[in-house]
Design a protein around this motif. Structure first.
Motif, PDB file in Angstrom:
ATOM      1  N   ALA A  54       0.832  -1.208   0.000  1.00 24.39           N
ATOM      2  CA  ALA A  54       0.000   0.000   0.000  1.00 24.39           C
ATOM      3  C   ALA A  54       0.863   1.254   0.000  1.00 24.39           C
ATOM      4  O   ALA A  54       0.590   2.216  -0.727  1.00 24.39           O
ATOM      5  CB  ALA A  54      -0.927  -0.014   1.214  1.00 24.39           C
ATOM      6  N   ALA A  55       1.930   1.263   0.820  1.00 26.13           N
ATOM      7  CA  ALA A  55       2.749   2.466   0.967  1.00 26.13           C
ATOM      8  C   ALA A  55       3.459   2.846  -0.328  1.00 26.13           C
ATOM      9  O   ALA A  55       3.721   4.027  -0.570  1.00 26.13           O
ATOM     10  CB  ALA A  55       3.768   2.257   2.078  1.00 26.13           C
ATOM     11  N   SER A  56       3.765   1.859  -1.187  1.00 25.82           N
ATOM     12  CA  SER A  56       4.464   2.179  -2.432  1.00 25.82           C
ATOM     13  C   SER A  56       3.612   3.061  -3.334  1.00 25.82           C
ATOM     14  O   SER A  56       4.148   3.846  -4.127  1.00 25.82           O
ATOM     15  CB  SER A  56       4.849   0.894  -3.166  1.00 25.82           C
ATOM     16  OG  SER A  56       3.700   0.193  -3.609  1.00 25.82           O
ATOM     17  N   ASP A  96      -8.585   4.032   8.631  1.00 27.04           N
ATOM     18  CA  ASP A  96      -7.370   3.333   8.232  1.00 27.04           C
ATOM     19  C   ASP A  96      -7.336   2.958   6.753  1.00 27.04           C
ATOM     20  O   ASP A  96      -6.285   2.585   6.239  1.00 27.04           O
ATOM     21  CB  ASP A  96      -7.205   2.054   9.050  1.00 27.04           C
ATOM     22  CG  ASP A  96      -6.820   2.342  10.492  1.00 27.04           C
ATOM     23  OD1 ASP A  96      -5.929   3.180  10.704  1.00 27.04           O
ATOM     24  OD2 ASP A  96      -7.420   1.742  11.404  1.00 27.04           O
ATOM     25  N   VAL A  97      -8.461   3.040   6.067  1.00 27.37           N
ATOM     26  CA  VAL A  97      -8.537   2.551   4.686  1.00 27.37           C
ATOM     27  C   VAL A  97      -9.211   3.591   3.810  1.00 27.37           C
ATOM     28  O   VAL A  97     -10.226   4.165   4.185  1.00 27.37           O
ATOM     29  CB  VAL A  97      -9.336   1.227   4.614  1.00 27.37           C
ATOM     30  CG1 VAL A  97      -9.528   0.795   3.167  1.00 27.37           C
ATOM     31  CG2 VAL A  97      -8.634   0.137   5.417  1.00 27.37           C
ATOM     32  N   ARG A 130      -1.249   4.270   8.482  1.00 30.69           N
ATOM     33  CA  ARG A 130      -1.505   2.887   8.880  1.00 30.69           C
ATOM     34  C   ARG A 130      -0.509   1.946   8.204  1.00 30.69           C
ATOM     35  O   ARG A 130       0.014   1.010   8.838  1.00 30.69           O
ATOM     36  CB  ARG A 130      -2.944   2.508   8.524  1.00 30.69           C
ATOM     37  CG  ARG A 130      -3.266   1.014   8.601  1.00 30.69           C
ATOM     38  CD  ARG A 130      -3.183   0.470  10.030  1.00 30.69           C
ATOM     39  NE  ARG A 130      -3.330  -0.974  10.036  1.00 30.69           N
ATOM     40  CZ  ARG A 130      -4.508  -1.612  10.141  1.00 30.69           C
ATOM     41  NH1 ARG A 130      -5.635  -0.915  10.256  1.00 30.69           N
ATOM     42  NH2 ARG A 130      -4.558  -2.924  10.155  1.00 30.69           N
ATOM     43  N   SER A 131      -0.232   2.158   6.936  1.00 29.76           N
ATOM     44  CA  SER A 131       0.712   1.295   6.218  1.00 29.76           C
ATOM     45  C   SER A 131       2.083   1.327   6.877  1.00 29.76           C
ATOM     46  O   SER A 131       2.734   0.281   7.044  1.00 29.76           O
ATOM     47  CB  SER A 131       0.828   1.734   4.752  1.00 29.76           C
ATOM     48  OG  SER A 131      -0.424   1.740   4.105  1.00 29.76           O
ATOM     49  N   ALA A 161       2.511  12.871  14.671  1.00 24.64           N
ATOM     50  CA  ALA A 161       1.170  12.868  15.268  1.00 24.64           C
ATOM     51  C   ALA A 161       0.245  11.892  14.548  1.00 24.64           C
ATOM     52  O   ALA A 161      -0.550  11.186  15.184  1.00 24.64           O
ATOM     53  CB  ALA A 161       0.585  14.281  15.242  1.00 24.64           C
ATOM     54  N   GLU A 162       0.324  11.830  13.216  1.00 25.75           N
ATOM     55  CA  GLU A 162      -0.518  10.897  12.463  1.00 25.75           C
ATOM     56  C   GLU A 162      -0.184   9.453  12.812  1.00 25.75           C
ATOM     57  O   GLU A 162      -1.080   8.606  12.955  1.00 25.75           O
ATOM     58  CB  GLU A 162      -0.319  11.123  10.961  1.00 25.75           C
ATOM     59  CG  GLU A 162      -0.943  12.414  10.447  1.00 25.75           C
ATOM     60  CD  GLU A 162      -0.601  12.681   8.991  1.00 25.75           C
ATOM     61  OE1 GLU A 162      -1.437  13.282   8.279  1.00 25.75           O
ATOM     62  OE2 GLU A 162       0.513  12.307   8.556  1.00 25.75           O
ATOM     63  N   LEU A 163       1.094   9.151  12.963  1.00 21.77           N
ATOM     64  CA  LEU A 163       1.494   7.794  13.325  1.00 21.77           C
ATOM     65  C   LEU A 163       1.055   7.454  14.745  1.00 21.77           C
ATOM     66  O   LEU A 163       0.624   6.327  15.025  1.00 21.77           O
ATOM     67  CB  LEU A 163       3.013   7.644  13.178  1.00 21.77           C
ATOM     68  CG  LEU A 163       3.559   7.816  11.759  1.00 21.77           C
ATOM     69  CD1 LEU A 163       5.083   7.805  11.758  1.00 21.77           C
ATOM     70  CD2 LEU A 163       3.027   6.725  10.839  1.00 21.77           C
ATOM     71  N   HIS A 164       1.151   8.425  15.638  1.00 21.54           N
ATOM     72  CA  HIS A 164       0.692   8.206  17.019  1.00 21.54           C
ATOM     73  C   HIS A 164      -0.795   7.854  17.049  1.00 21.54           C
ATOM     74  O   HIS A 164      -1.220   6.964  17.800  1.00 21.54           O
ATOM     75  CB  HIS A 164       0.936   9.454  17.868  1.00 21.54           C
ATOM     76  CG  HIS A 164       2.210   9.414  18.655  1.00 21.54           C
ATOM     77  ND1 HIS A 164       2.491   8.423  19.572  1.00 21.54           N
ATOM     78  CD2 HIS A 164       3.284  10.244  18.651  1.00 21.54           C
ATOM     79  CE1 HIS A 164       3.675   8.644  20.113  1.00 21.54           C
ATOM     80  NE2 HIS A 164       4.184   9.733  19.564  1.00 21.54           N
ATOM     81  N   ARG A 165      -1.585   8.545  16.234  1.00 23.36           N
ATOM     82  CA  ARG A 165      -3.032   8.279  16.232  1.00 23.36           C
ATOM     83  C   ARG A 165      -3.331   6.860  15.761  1.00 23.36           C
ATOM     84  O   ARG A 165      -4.256   6.205  16.263  1.00 23.36           O
ATOM     85  CB  ARG A 165      -3.748   9.313  15.358  1.00 23.36           C
ATOM     86  CG  ARG A 165      -3.846  10.691  16.014  1.00 23.36           C
ATOM     87  CD  ARG A 165      -4.846  11.576  15.293  1.00 23.36           C
ATOM     88  NE  ARG A 165      -4.375  11.995  13.986  1.00 23.36           N
ATOM     89  CZ  ARG A 165      -3.655  13.098  13.774  1.00 23.36           C
ATOM     90  NH1 ARG A 165      -3.314  13.871  14.798  1.00 23.36           N
ATOM     91  NH2 ARG A 165      -3.273  13.425  12.550  1.00 23.36           N
TER      92      ARG A 165
END
Length: 298
Positions: A54-56, A96-97, A130-131, A161-165
């Motif tokens: 997904a991240a790619s 998340d999606v 999320r990825s 902050a986004e990763l923490h959430r």
């Protein structure tokens, strides 16, 4: 078309069936994007690309390649697919999606998974924060987990902050403590795995806390110092792979020379030494600081 016509197309090689329930209506090579679509469509409703797959599509560099990763609801039972890693999750909501979305922006060099001309529709997949958290959680070792978190922030694709959430929504993860500690370090200004490792050396061996990525003016130019002990005028530079490029190497030399001219004492360490011989790094830094007047708390 009738089933007989479809079977004839497959037998004659005009069409292909890369996975159960999916037909490719040409005889040429199947592209990476077509294979990701095939994996998602073969598994069916609710399946989305996850992790590096997904991240790619959201331009994360350095982590593409490998098998297609597909996420499904934890309650589903899905048969194995060749070349596909199937993972289950209880958290696949709209936070998340996103179902279908083009990248926010294109990098100068597209990941190997993407052709130069993007299709109008891309497979459903997890959102980038999320990825990234999933890649870290599934990583083979702790260094790889730290690396993807640092890379995503360093490439300015996500914020701490986004990763923490994401971590808060997910609850307990396999590498929950490591991910939270790494995000805390990144939030304090450590923008690389090397700086995170160095912070751990400071804490473990009782070194004073240094400034990270300190901006200074020297020789008419502005530079950033990796690790800076201002009170004692000691600068620690951590060399990673980017120092091997000729232009970058010269810039580093010019920055180092400017620092010496301003009476800054410079120590340089390769990043692998921070992992393999942290006590050696700590001993040399402590000796240098003591020579310049630092008195450790005994």
């Amino acid at each position: 078309m009738t089933e007989a016509e479809i079977r004839w197309k497959l037998r004659s090689g005009r069409w292909q069936r890369p996975m159960r329930g999916v037909l490719v209506t040409h005889s040429g090579p199947i592209t990476n994007i077509q294979m990701t679509w095939a994996a998602v469509e073969s598994i069916g409703v609710g399946a989305v690309l996850g992790g590096a797959s997904a991240a790619s599509f959201d331009c994360l560099r350095g982590f593409d390649g490998g098998p297609v990763v597909v996420l499904v609801d934890a309650a589903r039972h899905v048969a194995r697919r060749l070349g596909v890693i199937i993972r289950r999750s209880r958290h696949l909501g709209s936070d998340d999606v996103y179902p279908r979305r083009l990248p926010r922006r294109l990098p100068r060099r597209l990941p190997r998974r993407l052709p130069r001309r993007l299709p109008r529709r891309l497979p459903p997949r997890t959102r980038l924060p999320r990825s990234v958290v999933d890649i870290a959680n599934w990583a083979q070792d702790e260094d790889d987990a730290r690396a993807v978190l640092a890379a995503a922030v360093q490439q300015r694709l996500v914020t701490v902050a986004e990763l923490h959430r994401v971590v808060e929504r997910r609850g307990s993860l396999h590498r929950n403590t490591l991910i939270i500690d790494t995000l805390s370090d990144l939030g304090d200004g450590a923008h690389s795995v090397a700086e995170i490792l160095y912070r751990k050396i400071e804490n473990h061996y009782g070194l004073p806390a240094a400034q990270r990525q300190k901006r200074i003016d020297a020789d008419g130019n502005r530079y950033h110092l990796d690790i800076w002990y201002e009170t004692w005028q000691v600068w620690v530079e951590i060399d990673g792979g980017h120092h091997r490029e000729a232009r970058q190497w010269w810039n580093e030399l010019a920055r180092q020379n400017a620092g010496v001219l301003q009476d800054r004492l410079i120590l340089r360490f390769p990043v692998h030494l921070l992992r393999t011989q942290p006590e050696r790094v700590a001993d040399q830094v402590a000796t240098t600081l003591r020579q310049r007047g630092w008195k450790p708390n005994l």
